[in-house]
Design an enzyme around this catalytic site. Structure first.
Site, PDB file in Angstrom:
ATOM      1  N   LYS A  59      70.820  10.808 -82.723  1.00 35.09           N
ATOM      2  CA  LYS A  59      70.418   9.596 -83.445  1.00 35.09           C
ATOM      3  C   LYS A  59      71.175   9.468 -84.765  1.00 35.09           C
ATOM      4  CE  LYS A  59      66.030   7.490 -85.001  1.00 35.09           C
ATOM      5  NZ  LYS A  59      64.556   7.695 -84.914  1.00 35.09           N
ATOM      6  N   GLU A  68      61.068   8.993 -77.092  1.00 31.69           N
ATOM      7  CA  GLU A  68      61.617   9.793 -78.189  1.00 31.69           C
ATOM      8  C   GLU A  68      60.833  11.103 -78.358  1.00 31.69           C
ATOM      9  OE1 GLU A  68      63.028   8.978 -82.810  1.00 31.69           O
ATOM     10  OE2 GLU A  68      61.356   7.827 -81.976  1.00 31.69           O
ATOM     11  N   CYS A  98      65.430   4.782 -80.968  1.00 27.57           N
ATOM     12  CA  CYS A  98      64.408   4.188 -81.831  1.00 27.57           C
ATOM     13  C   CYS A  98      65.008   3.371 -82.976  1.00 27.57           C
ATOM     14  CB  CYS A  98      63.465   5.273 -82.331  1.00 27.57           C
ATOM     15  SG  CYS A  98      61.914   4.602 -83.014  1.00 27.57           S
TER      16      CYS A  98
END
Length: 280
Positions: free
Chosen positions: A118, A44, A155
């Site tokens: 994300k 990330e 994540c």
């Protein structure tokens, strides 16, 4: 297209500046290519520290456009050089005030295939992401690459099963999950959630975590990156919990179809009964 795909991931320590961090990942990618890898993914916001441990406006400096920023341009050149598909997670600025936690996907010939933003943005101690990022708004793309169908989930997304499922419905064979997570928060979940998602959705998952301490907080990133197959089994060993590592593994994509036939989870879904899942 061969069923067996040699895939790679990198868990890395922060070097202190973007230039050396990008250069280090370029060398890992070249080594992966020398070892026969055809696809690789990074952690990330790979070209920066995990600055979300604090809330400071100075950290907007890490953001760049996608795909026209310097890092993605460099990675496109690297893909052409190595002949690998590359998953490139960066801090994206779309326009002033519009920032995203993003991963660009680059094909083996250097062409830019698109990006994933994300969806789920945490705001917890040491993970102050809402200060920086807007929620993703590009859906759940699966990219038709030189090695097969590749998706991305970033994540904190991994705690939400809906996106994993949508990636499967969109045809993913391999999903990269670039992350930055530390021991004290969720280490007991790390070896549970991604294998469970791989089983539930019948595809391979590449789980990537940072490693080491960084300058902006106390988070102890514990590595232990891995590949897991559609049966929930680790492909080879899990990476070390304290040092940088390049992980290269052979993934038999034929297992995706085999498991979907044997366990038939997609056949037995009941979307007609799931309306309550999407009510506010």
């Amino acid at each position: 297209m061969a069923d067996v795909v040699r895939a790679a991931l990198v868990q890395a320590t922060w070097t202190g500046d973007t230039g050396s961090m990008v250069a280090k990942h370029e060398e890992h990618a070249r080594e992966a290519a020398r070892r026969g890898a055809r696809v690789i993914g990074f952690q990330e916001v790979f070209n920066s520290p995990y600055f979300c441990q604090v809330q400071e406006p100075e950290h907007y400096r890490w953001a760049e456009p996608v795909p026209d920023g310097p890092t993605v341009r460099r990675m496109r050149e690297l893909a052409r050089e190595t002949g690998m598909v590359i998953v490139v997670p960066v801090f994206e600025v779309e326009q002033p005030g519009f920032y995203y936690n993003t991963a660009a996907v680059i094909d083996a010939d250097g062409s830019y295939l698109g990006k994933y933003r994300k969806h789920h943005i945490p705001q917890l101690k040491g993970f102050y992401e809402k200060y920086y990022f807007r929620p993703g708004n590009l859906g759940w793309p699966v990219f038709d690459t030189a090695v097969g169908k590749v998706g991305v989930y970033i994540c904190y997304d991994r705690h939400f099963p809906e996106g994993w499922r949508q990636l499967g419905l969109n045809g993913a064979q391999l999903v990269y999950n670039p992350s930055a997570t530390h021991r004290g928060l969720s280490s007991h979940l790390w070896r549970l959630e991604q294998p469970a998602a791989a089983v539930a959705n019948a595809y391979f998952v590449a789980a990537i975590n940072r490693v080491g301490h960084e300058e902006y907080g106390d988070n102890d990133f514990y590595g232990t990156s891995y590949f897991v197959d559609p049966r929930g089994q680790f492909v080879g060993d899990v990476a070390d919990d304290g040092k940088e590592e390049l992980v290269v593994r052979d993934l038999d994509f034929g297992l995706v179809e085999l498991v979907r036939q044997q366990w038939a989870f997609y056949r037995d879904r009941r979307p007609d009964a799931y309306e309550g899942l999407v009510r506010p």
